[in-house]
Each structure stands twice: as structure tokens, then as C-alpha cells.
Enzyme design. Structure first.
Site, mmCIF file in Angstrom:
data_model
loop_
_atom_site.group_PDB
_atom_site.id
_atom_site.type_symbol
_atom_site.label_atom_id
_atom_site.label_comp_id
_atom_site.label_asym_id
_atom_site.label_seq_id
_atom_site.Cartn_x
_atom_site.Cartn_y
_atom_site.Cartn_z
ATOM 1 N N ASP A 35 -6.750 6.121 8.775
ATOM 2 C CA ASP A 35 -6.860 4.680 9.013
ATOM 3 C C ASP A 35 -8.001 4.366 9.987
ATOM 4 O O ASP A 35 -8.431 5.227 10.764
ATOM 5 C CB ASP A 35 -5.554 4.137 9.590
ATOM 6 C CG ASP A 35 -4.573 3.715 8.515
ATOM 7 O OD1 ASP A 35 -4.933 3.778 7.330
ATOM 8 O OD2 ASP A 35 -3.450 3.327 8.854
ATOM 9 N N LYS A 56 -7.588 -0.012 7.165
ATOM 10 C CA LYS A 56 -6.825 -1.249 7.009
ATOM 11 C C LYS A 56 -6.823 -1.929 8.367
ATOM 12 O O LYS A 56 -6.175 -1.461 9.297
ATOM 13 C CB LYS A 56 -5.393 -0.972 6.556
ATOM 14 C CG LYS A 56 -5.297 -0.305 5.196
ATOM 15 C CD LYS A 56 -3.866 -0.162 4.740
ATOM 16 C CE LYS A 56 -3.302 -1.473 4.253
ATOM 17 N NZ LYS A 56 -3.979 -2.022 3.082
ATOM 18 N N MET A 168 -0.987 -7.343 16.826
ATOM 19 C CA MET A 168 -1.811 -8.131 15.890
ATOM 20 C C MET A 168 -1.688 -9.627 16.142
ATOM 21 O O MET A 168 -1.555 -10.426 15.219
ATOM 22 C CB MET A 168 -1.423 -7.779 14.444
ATOM 23 C CG MET A 168 -1.758 -6.349 14.075
ATOM 24 S SD MET A 168 -1.104 -5.805 12.480
ATOM 25 C CE MET A 168 0.580 -5.330 12.925
#
Length: 255
Positions: A35, A56, A168
Site C-alpha cells: 500500500d 490506496k 482520514m
């Protein structure tokens, strides 16, 4: 157990926070699907493997999840040992549960190797205890980036009385602020915003619920970042040390 696929947590970034089990699995892997948020220094522990980058990251063009799953299946059916290397922990906002179940339904054995999640590492890196007697008896880990594009139930979270650790959330600070205040959370509730936890570029900003969007903008907060919301955010165990750069990481020498 000899799984065909390992789902490995790389931790928040610092290679020294890898588990020994993760290092051993990476050393045995034939293929490693990596990732974006995995620190490149960690790849020294898989010198014999083919590295496939399957980034991602929120707000950027990403490798489709279905494609990543098909890759794991294809390599596993070729008899290769596959490592899926993710930042943090595979099963905390890392889609580890989805991937493990998908592989199991197709007869592919899988093992999860936990990593230190970014929320824990970020708080500790700046001296914040996520629980503390008299201040917080629990922790809630929550993502501000949901699959359907909606928002968590900030009203319920505000009433929960636990420390909130938000992943996030940089792009949604203004919405979070409005929802938490509307739910009755005290405007002066402390907030810590930690960017690039455990890495040489780590930065943090102290704020409050009322001021966090404004302060983050002034601070130029960028992803990846973790928010710690609650009274513990103002309870520093010690002065946060400067995060050193480790250009010569080699856990094999110290094992």
C-alpha cells in the site's frame, strides 16, 4: 499454519515498530503487494520478493479493491507465498476482514499479522495516553471516510464519553466540528492533530473542537494525519521527543 497469503500490518511508518512475526513473513514472501502508506524502508525485509505497488489513498487515484483481491488469488494459485502489506493494522480500517473472507470463500488460506495502528502510535508519539483514570475510560476508533461517502454518527460519538481517535478526517474537519458542537460537545474540548506519526516528518498541532478547522488550516495539516479528541489530548505524559531519522534500520542485526 502455512498460509498462502499473509495480511501484514506495517504499523504507522517507523520500521522499528514492525513485529518480529511481520519481519519473518516478509522474508519468506515471494510477492508483496504494498500500500501507499507503507514506509519504503520496510521493504528491506523482503529482499527476495517481487514488489507490486497497489496504492490506496484518500483523494487520490487508487488501485481498485477488486483488482487487488484478484491479484492475491492469482499469485496464491500459482503456488507463490503472498504478502499483502498495509499501513497500520490490517483489520483497523485496512479492509483486512473483507480480504480474508474473500480469500477464504475461494479456498485460499490466509493469516493476519497485526501491526500497531496509527491512532495508538500517533497519540503515544506526542505523549498522549488514550485512556487515563479520571479522564477517559475508553477509546473509540472512527473513520471520517465511509464507504458510501456519508458521515459517522457524530452525535452518538459525542455523547459516548470516550476518547475519539479519528482516521482520514483532514478533509472533513469543518463538518466534524459542526456536528460535534451541534451534538453538545464542549467547544473547549482538547484536540490533538498528528501528521506522519512516528516518521521523521512528524508534526502535531494542539487545538480545541471549536478551533480545530481553523487551526488545521493555519498549520497546513496534511494527510496522513490522526485526530485525538477528548480531555486526554491535553494530558501529556512527557514532552514529545523529536522523531529521529533512521537511515540504517536493520532489525536483523539487533534480533
Amino acid at each position: 499454519m502455512n498460509p498462502a497469503v499473509w495480511l501484514i500490518g506495517a504499523g504507522p511508518g517507523d520500521p522499528e515498530l514492525l513485529t518480529l512475526k511481520a519481519v519473518k513473513a516478509l522474508g519468506r514472501a515471494d510477492v508483496v503487494l504494498v500500500d501507499d502508506l507503507v514506509d519504503p524502508r520496510i521493504l528491506q525485509y523482503c529482499p527476495r520478493a517481487r514488489i507490486v505497488r497497489v496504492g490506496k489513498r484518500g483523494g487520490c487515484r487508487s488501485t481498485p479493491q477488486a483488482f487487488i483481491q484478484r491479484l492475491m488469488l492469482r499469485y496464491a494459485r500459482q503456488g507463490l507465498r503472498v504478502a499483502r502489506l498495509k499501513g497500520g493494522d490490517p483489520c483497523i480500517f485496512g479492509r483486512g476482514g473483507e480480504e480474508a473472507r474473500w480469500l477464504d470463500e475461494r479456498g485460499v488460506s490466509c493469516e493476519v499479522i497485526n501491526g500497531i495502528t496509527a491512532g495508538l502510535a500517533a497519540a503515544t508519539a506526542v505523549g498522549i495516553p488514550l485512556t487515563h483514570r479520571g479522564l477517559a475510560t475508553g477509546v473509540t476508533l472512527v473513520t471520517a471516510h465511509t464507504q458510501d461517502g456519508g458521515m459517522p454518527d457524530w452525535s452518538a460519538l459525542a455523547r459516548g464519553g470516550t476518547t475519539l481517535v479519528v482516521y482520514m478526517g483532514v478533509a472533513r474537519l469543518q463538518d466534524m466540528r459542526a456536528e460535534l458542537l451541534a451534538a453538545g460537545m464542549d467547544a473547549g474540548t482538547p484536540v490533538a492533530m498528528i501528521e506522519n506519526a512516528s516518521l521523521p516528518g512528524q508534526r502535531d498541532c494542539a487545538s480545541t473542537v471549536a478551533a480545530m478547522a481553523r487551526d488545521a488550516d493555519a498549520f497546513r495539516l496534511r494527510s496522513p494525519a490522526v485526530l485525538v479528541i477528548g480531555q486526554v489530548a491535553a494530558c501529556r505524559m512527557f514532552a514529545a521527543p523529536e522523531v529521529p531519522a533512521f537511515p540504517e534500520h536493520d532489525l536483523r542485526r539487533s534480533a
